[in-house]
Design a protein around this motif. Sequence first.
Motif, PDB file in Angstrom:
ATOM      1  N   TYR A   1     -36.086  77.995  73.254  1.00 43.34           N
ATOM      2  CA  TYR A   1     -35.688  76.515  73.144  1.00 43.34           C
ATOM      3  C   TYR A   1     -34.674  76.013  73.982  1.00 43.34           C
ATOM      4  CZ  TYR A   1     -34.738  71.814  71.136  1.00 43.34           C
ATOM      5  OH  TYR A   1     -34.085  70.605  70.967  1.00 43.34           O
ATOM      6  N   PHE A   2     -33.715  76.841  73.779  1.00 48.65           N
ATOM      7  CA  PHE A   2     -32.455  76.498  74.884  1.00 48.65           C
ATOM      8  C   PHE A   2     -32.747  76.827  76.301  1.00 48.65           C
ATOM      9  CE2 PHE A   2     -29.801  78.866  71.007  1.00 48.65           C
ATOM     10  CZ  PHE A   2     -29.757  77.540  70.608  1.00 48.65           C
ATOM     11  N   HIS A   3     -33.646  77.484  76.699  1.00 49.42           N
ATOM     12  CA  HIS A   3     -34.067  77.434  78.206  1.00 49.42           C
ATOM     13  C   HIS A   3     -35.093  76.420  78.282  1.00 49.42           C
ATOM     14  CE1 HIS A   3     -32.971  81.285  80.041  1.00 49.42           C
ATOM     15  NE2 HIS A   3     -32.950  81.919  79.044  1.00 49.42           N
ATOM     16  N   TYR A   4     -35.615  75.723  77.462  1.00 49.59           N
ATOM     17  CA  TYR A   4     -36.486  74.630  77.406  1.00 49.59           C
ATOM     18  C   TYR A   4     -35.566  73.538  77.664  1.00 49.59           C
ATOM     19  CZ  TYR A   4     -39.215  70.397  76.525  1.00 49.59           C
ATOM     20  OH  TYR A   4     -39.718  69.136  76.503  1.00 49.59           O
TER      21      TYR A   4
ATOM     22  N   LEU B   1     -24.282  78.211  78.709  1.00 48.62           N
ATOM     23  CA  LEU B   1     -23.471  79.140  78.398  1.00 48.62           C
ATOM     24  C   LEU B   1     -23.103  79.169  76.758  1.00 48.62           C
ATOM     25  CD1 LEU B   1     -21.184  79.663  81.616  1.00 48.62           C
ATOM     26  CD2 LEU B   1     -23.200  80.989  80.862  1.00 48.62           C
ATOM     27  N   HIS B   2     -23.213  78.153  76.074  1.00 52.47           N
ATOM     28  CA  HIS B   2     -22.539  78.226  74.800  1.00 52.47           C
ATOM     29  C   HIS B   2     -23.562  78.963  74.038  1.00 52.47           C
ATOM     30  CE1 HIS B   2     -19.505  75.130  74.155  1.00 52.47           C
ATOM     31  NE2 HIS B   2     -19.905  74.701  75.573  1.00 52.47           N
TER      32      HIS B   2
ATOM     33  N   ILE C   1     -20.036  86.398  74.958  1.00 54.77           N
ATOM     34  CA  ILE C   1     -19.187  85.672  74.488  1.00 54.77           C
ATOM     35  C   ILE C   1     -17.879  85.462  75.057  1.00 54.77           C
ATOM     36  CG2 ILE C   1     -18.118  84.524  72.303  1.00 54.77           C
ATOM     37  CD1 ILE C   1     -20.655  85.579  70.892  1.00 54.77           C
ATOM     38  N   ILE C   2     -17.169  86.702  75.267  1.00 53.41           N
ATOM     39  CA  ILE C   2     -16.028  86.928  75.786  1.00 53.41           C
ATOM     40  C   ILE C   2     -15.833  86.653  77.346  1.00 53.41           C
ATOM     41  CG2 ILE C   2     -14.236  88.666  76.341  1.00 53.41           C
ATOM     42  CD1 ILE C   2     -14.900  90.240  73.820  1.00 53.41           C
ATOM     43  N   ALA C   3     -17.017  86.830  77.989  1.00 52.76           N
ATOM     44  CA  ALA C   3     -17.209  86.332  79.437  1.00 52.76           C
ATOM     45  C   ALA C   3     -17.221  84.912  79.677  1.00 52.76           C
ATOM     46  CB  ALA C   3     -18.430  87.102  80.035  1.00 52.76           C
ATOM     47  N   SER C   4     -17.869  84.194  78.460  1.00 52.88           N
ATOM     48  CA  SER C   4     -18.195  82.937  78.560  1.00 52.88           C
ATOM     49  C   SER C   4     -16.822  82.042  78.095  1.00 52.88           C
ATOM     50  CB  SER C   4     -19.323  82.454  77.895  1.00 52.88           C
ATOM     51  OG  SER C   4     -20.360  83.259  78.090  1.00 52.88           O
ATOM     52  N   MET C   5     -15.723  82.684  77.894  1.00 51.53           N
ATOM     53  CA  MET C   5     -14.631  81.896  77.417  1.00 51.53           C
ATOM     54  C   MET C   5     -14.217  80.789  78.514  1.00 51.53           C
ATOM     55  SD  MET C   5     -13.530  82.428  74.377  1.00 51.53           S
ATOM     56  CE  MET C   5     -14.142  83.409  73.130  1.00 51.53           C
ATOM     57  N   PRO C   6     -14.076  81.221  79.660  1.00 53.29           N
ATOM     58  CA  PRO C   6     -13.341  80.202  80.489  1.00 53.29           C
ATOM     59  C   PRO C   6     -14.418  78.791  80.442  1.00 53.29           C
ATOM     60  CG  PRO C   6     -13.630  82.220  81.890  1.00 53.29           C
ATOM     61  CD  PRO C   6     -14.309  82.228  80.385  1.00 53.29           C
ATOM     62  N   TYR C   7     -15.866  78.920  80.147  1.00 49.55           N
ATOM     63  CA  TYR C   7     -16.523  77.630  80.111  1.00 49.55           C
ATOM     64  C   TYR C   7     -16.434  76.994  78.876  1.00 49.55           C
ATOM     65  CZ  TYR C   7     -20.503  74.509  79.929  1.00 49.55           C
ATOM     66  OH  TYR C   7     -21.204  73.456  79.935  1.00 49.55           O
ATOM     67  N   TYR C   8     -16.032  77.825  77.809  1.00 50.63           N
ATOM     68  CA  TYR C   8     -15.711  77.235  76.429  1.00 50.63           C
ATOM     69  C   TYR C   8     -14.556  76.457  76.251  1.00 50.63           C
ATOM     70  CZ  TYR C   8     -19.195  80.817  74.496  1.00 50.63           C
ATOM     71  OH  TYR C   8     -20.350  81.612  74.181  1.00 50.63           O
ATOM     72  N   ILE C   9     -13.571  76.796  77.058  1.00 47.68           N
ATOM     73  CA  ILE C   9     -12.308  76.206  76.912  1.00 47.68           C
ATOM     74  C   ILE C   9     -12.070  75.081  77.812  1.00 47.68           C
ATOM     75  CG2 ILE C   9     -11.237  78.144  75.939  1.00 47.68           C
ATOM     76  CD1 ILE C   9      -9.790  78.718  78.746  1.00 47.68           C
ATOM     77  N   LEU C  10     -13.408  74.848  78.728  1.00 45.97           N
ATOM     78  CA  LEU C  10     -13.260  73.886  79.729  1.00 45.97           C
ATOM     79  C   LEU C  10     -13.525  72.326  79.040  1.00 45.97           C
ATOM     80  CD1 LEU C  10     -13.589  73.871  82.840  1.00 45.97           C
ATOM     81  CD2 LEU C  10     -16.058  73.798  82.497  1.00 45.97           C
ATOM     82  N   PRO C  11     -12.593  71.440  79.456  1.00 43.41           N
ATOM     83  CA  PRO C  11     -12.843  70.206  78.845  1.00 43.41           C
ATOM     84  C   PRO C  11     -14.272  69.425  78.941  1.00 43.41           C
ATOM     85  CG  PRO C  11     -10.967  69.960  80.545  1.00 43.41           C
ATOM     86  CD  PRO C  11     -11.820  71.719  80.615  1.00 43.41           C
TER      87      PRO C  11
END
Length: 146
Positions: free
Chosen positions: A43-46, A62-63, A104-114
């Motif tokens: 579903y996420f890929h869709y 990336l979430h 999840i740790i590698a995605s942290m820069p995207y998580y904290i992005l405004p």
Amino acid sequence: MLPQILAIAGLFLSILLIYFNLKKKPQTIYIGLFFAFLSAYTYFHYVMIYSHKIETVAFVFLHFTFVGYLIGPMLYFYVRSIIFGRTRFKLIDLLHFSPAVYYIIASMPYYILPWQSKLQLASRIINDPNQFWQASIYYLNWLIPL
């Protein structure tokens, strides 16, 4: 539209599988979660490819990609419970979730992005699908060499 319907039906059927079989066969939790994670990942890929809604792409990108790293451990736990007959989850089994935690740790820069920056990135991804790969490299490459 069909992949979206199939993914939602898969999630629903996974929940039914777990709900009605958990007491009789405890190993069904693993196969049910396997199918649920597989359906969610589909579903996420869709959503990323076909939705063309900026807010949805910004929220999914990336979430929730780490869900793909949960599919393998669930299948392993199910096969192990069928072969050895034990469904107990030990502390050492948490190692199987280390790729998902690492992602999840590698995605942290995207998580904290405004949120506004995420919306701009999502609009670039929608307009040019090649931006998906470039943005993945940009936000994950600090920890995961791509």
